[in-house]
Design an enzyme around this catalytic site. Structure first.
Site, PDB file in Angstrom:
ATOM      1  N   LYS A  86       0.637  -1.112  -0.050  1.00 61.76           N
ATOM      2  CA  LYS A  86      -0.164  -0.008   0.006  1.00 61.76           C
ATOM      3  C   LYS A  86       0.933   1.414  -0.263  1.00 61.76           C
ATOM      4  O   LYS A  86       2.223   1.173   0.689  1.00 61.76           O
ATOM      5  CB  LYS A  86      -1.324   0.262   1.234  1.00 61.76           C
ATOM      6  CG  LYS A  86      -1.471  -1.706   1.195  1.00 61.76           C
ATOM      7  CD  LYS A  86      -3.136  -1.011   2.253  1.00 61.76           C
ATOM      8  CE  LYS A  86      -3.980   0.159   1.649  1.00 61.76           C
ATOM      9  NZ  LYS A  86      -5.664  -0.107   2.918  1.00 61.76           N
TER      10      LYS A  86
ATOM     11  N   CYS B 217     -26.355  35.237  10.173  1.00 60.92           N
ATOM     12  CA  CYS B 217     -27.678  35.873  10.911  1.00 60.92           C
ATOM     13  C   CYS B 217     -28.076  35.700  11.791  1.00 60.92           C
ATOM     14  O   CYS B 217     -29.090  36.150  12.427  1.00 60.92           O
ATOM     15  CB  CYS B 217     -28.641  35.240   9.977  1.00 60.92           C
ATOM     16  SG  CYS B 217     -29.537  33.985  10.068  1.00 60.92           S
TER      17      CYS B 217
ATOM     18  N   CYS C 292     -25.825  31.102  14.212  1.00 65.10           N
ATOM     19  CA  CYS C 292     -25.084  31.621  12.162  1.00 65.10           C
ATOM     20  C   CYS C 292     -24.394  32.532  12.457  1.00 65.10           C
ATOM     21  O   CYS C 292     -24.804  33.409  13.220  1.00 65.10           O
ATOM     22  CB  CYS C 292     -26.320  31.575  11.217  1.00 65.10           C
ATOM     23  SG  CYS C 292     -26.145  32.184  10.022  1.00 65.10           S
TER      24      CYS C 292
END
Length: 677
Positions: free
Chosen positions: A317, A414, A411
């Site tokens: 890997k 707002c 928020c």
């Protein structure tokens, strides 16, 4: 370490690994990188070897990760489906070879080296050449039957091609991976970003989650792909080498790895692994390693297997490229639907060939789980080599000034208190009048994929929202010329052009209005299906669940239960319904698709087109409309089932894929000639 300490540590590791197995295999939502998961299993294996009295057959080191879900029917594999032992070390890679050298008493062993596609392991069964079943690996003995979902994969044929040089066995289990191309993954995430929804972390998780969907229609929309390269049960045997088997798979018409290497000896095999590492970024899908297998099937059988993995193969890997940098700030983006997405603002750092300055933090819970703080030094990697993500914090460099991050309770735009809906991880601003939500809704409504109103760019929308002239979609059609003229000097002509474009948008196609409304899960294709079925915006808004799902049967092809619930729920919101009513009252008259007249053009019936590049005289949207009007279909990706690729200037990887698959490539001149034939 005392036996008592070892016993306690082993128990802790097993619990951790079991939890991560559940997240990875069943939920498709891993919390740690593959490297860190492999490190946990390595630590456990080392302890079990040192203290064998605590070893057990039920240990995760002895078992394959189990992806089975109760909602699916299980089916037993005819031949056990195993995992692969992993390594990130060249030394361990060479030790793998030396074990085989000792077993067979020969140095020059022949290997096949294949890309390790980062997807979901699957076994596809053909009986007498016909597709009968697709089953996930499950626990290795049995897996989930995902046949119906697998049939949505366009590149998976229902029947094998027979030929003199490629005999078809009576029964064969063909092993491979189901995956998503990088392009399709980015398309899906772009749609989610426009919808204000949380982005998917990487293609593997999305492919795994998609194939386990219960709604086949939803699966079909995500354009899964499959690659096949391994053999399980096969009667009668048809190949004696892995390299020969690759050739057979291709002749049968199955999608297989686009490149593999044959090498003799460990030095040549290691050189092939390194060559693959250099090439893998050019592949259309994520490749996280190289799988090295003994070529000879007889030697494979002699080498045998452990309880979970073959001794004749190993996965090397590639370590994901990581970089350390500092988080300067954490900002929060507000999406169109109010979802708050935290983003780490980083000191610029070079990662996988690009400069990274921002990385997603996904959500509030992810920040808390990783204890990410402003000022922390963090490791960043590109998840699935696509999206930059913060992997972990370097606690050694943490200072007292790095205080825990407090997710905003209001928020950031707002200042409305945020909410968390039941069953959701995301935090949302519930205020539909939030300026950012309004801007994003309007931006989507006027975009090229919706009403396509020229002149309403981001800056103009910002001005209109800031001045309070536009608070919802209908307000766009109420704009006054005198107001617009105050936005700058000498704007008379541009204002008149904008008002003319807005007036023209009143009679746009119905599907554009449906798409522009921003209904969750409803993209362009679904919008066209809805427009064709309902032919009227009010009828769609009035629709109930039984109009979509009747007697457990899908009424409209492509509109499954999840999407139907989203549509009904959207129009059940009084505000959304009010928007529809206002649009119609203000003079918006969406045009239903023209009924297909008898004898209408069907020149492209049964044909699938892929568009790429810039066409000389028409946009790609215009070309797509012409194709659909003539009975054809437009796809976003090239496959063997693509009829034509319509290519313009600066065509990209789709053109190369078409050439590779032998798909016909045409330009606009040829396209118009065919259309008018």
């Amino acid at each position: 370490m005392t036996p008592a300490d070892a016993k306690k540590k082993i128990s802790t590791l097993r619990e951790k690994i079991a939890r991560h197995d559940e997240l990875y295999y069943r939920n498709a939502k891993p919390e740690i990188a593959d490297f860190d998961y492999d490190a946990l299993k390595r630590e456990l294996a080392d302890l079990e070897a040192k203290f064998p009295e605590f070893a057990t057959q039920e240990s995760p080191t002895e078992k394959v990760g189990d992806d089975r879900l109760a909602s699916f029917t299980q089916y037993r594999h005819r031949a056990r489906m195993q995992s692969l032992d992993n390594t990130y070390s060249e030394q361990e890679f060479r030790e793998f070879h030396q074990r085989l050298v000792k077993l067979f008493n020969r140095e020059e062993l022949a290997y096949v080296i294949e890309p390790k596609v980062d997807g979901l392991a699957v076994s596809v069964t053909y009986e007498h050449g016909k597709l009968v079943r697709a089953v996930t690996r499950g626990n290795g003995e049995e897996g989930d039957d995902v046949t119906e979902n697998a049939k949505t994969i366009h590149s998976l044929p229902r029947e094998l091609k027979a030929s003199k040089h490629a005999p078809i066995p009576d029964v064969i289990e063909i092993r491979g991976e189901i995956y998503l191309t990088t392009e399709e993954f980015q398309r899906i995430n772009k749609e989610r970003e426009e919808a204000g929804e949380e982005l998917y972390a990487n293609p593997r998780n999305l492919a795994s989650g998609t194939i386990k969907q219960l709604d086949t229609k939803e699966v079909a929309k995500r354009k899964l792909e499959i690659v096949l390269y391994g053999v399980g049960f096969c009667e009668p045997a048809v190949a004696d080498k892995q390299s020969g088997y690759h050739a057979l798979v291709k002749q049968w018409g199955l999608p297989t790895v686009e490149r593999y290497w044959c090498a003799t000896g460990i030095d040549a095999a290691w050189a092939a692994v390194n060559e693959l590492d250099k090439l893998r970024h050019s592949f259309a899908y994520a490749t996280d390693g190289a799988v090295v297998k003994l070529d000879d099937f007889r030697l494979q059988r002699e080498a045998g297997s452990t309880s979970k993995a073959p001794r004749w193969a190993i996965a090397y890997k590639f370590a994901a490229e990581r970089a350390e940098t500092r988080i300067k700030a954490i900002t929060v983006q507000v999406g169109r639907t109010g979802v708050l997405t935290p983003v780490a603002e980083l000191e610029p750092v070079l990662l996988a060939g690009t400069t990274v300055q921002r990385a997603t933090l996904h959500n509030k819970d992810e920040i808390a789980r990783k204890d990410i703080r402003i000022g922390d030094y963090v490791l960043v990697e590109k998840a699935g080599e696509i999206i930059p993500a913060v992997i972990e914090v370097n606690l050694k460099r943490r200072t007292p000034s790095c205080e825990p991050y407090q997710f905003p309770k209001k928020c950031p735009v707002c200042e409305t208190p945020v909410v968390q809906l039941e069953g959701e991880v995301a935090m949302r601003c519930p205020n539909l009048s939030c300026p950012t939500q309004v801007r994003r809704r309007l931006g989507h409504f006027v975009s090229k994929g919706a009403l396509d109103i020229d002149g309403l760019g981001g800056a103009m929308i910002d001005d209109l929202v800031e001045k309070g002239w536009v608070k919802e979609m209908p307000d766009l059609f109420r704009l006054k010329r005198d107001d617009l003229l105050t936005l700058g000097k000498n704007v008379g002509k541009s204002t008149d052009n904008l008002l003319a474009a807005i007036e023209t948008a009143k009679t746009r196609e119905l599907w554009r209005v449906i798409h522009g409304l921003g209904i969750p899960h409803v993209g362009v294709a679904a919008s066209k299906d809805l427009a064709a079925h309902f032919r009227d915006l009010e009828k769609l808004a009035d629709a109930k669940m039984e109009d979509f799902i009747a007697n457990k049967t899908v009424v409209i092809a492509g509109i499954g239960e999840t999407m139907a619930a989203a549509i009904v729920g959207f129009f059940a919101e009084p505000r959304n319904r009010a928007v529809v009513t206002e649009l119609l009252e203000i003079g918006v008259k969406p045009q239903a698709p023209a009924a297909k007249a008898a004898g209408g053009s069907t020149v492209f019936a049964g044909k699938t087109f892929v568009l790429t590049g810039t066409l000389p005289t028409m946009t790609r949207d215009e070309a797509a409309e012409k194709i659909e009007a003539a009975g054809g279909k437009v796809s976003g990706s090239v496959s063997k089932k693509t009829s034509y690729v319509l290519a313009g200037a600066e065509a990209g990887s789709k053109l190369e894929k078409a050439k590779e698959l032998g798909v016909a490539v045409i330009d606009e001149v040829e396209f118009v000639r065919m259309l008018n034939a």
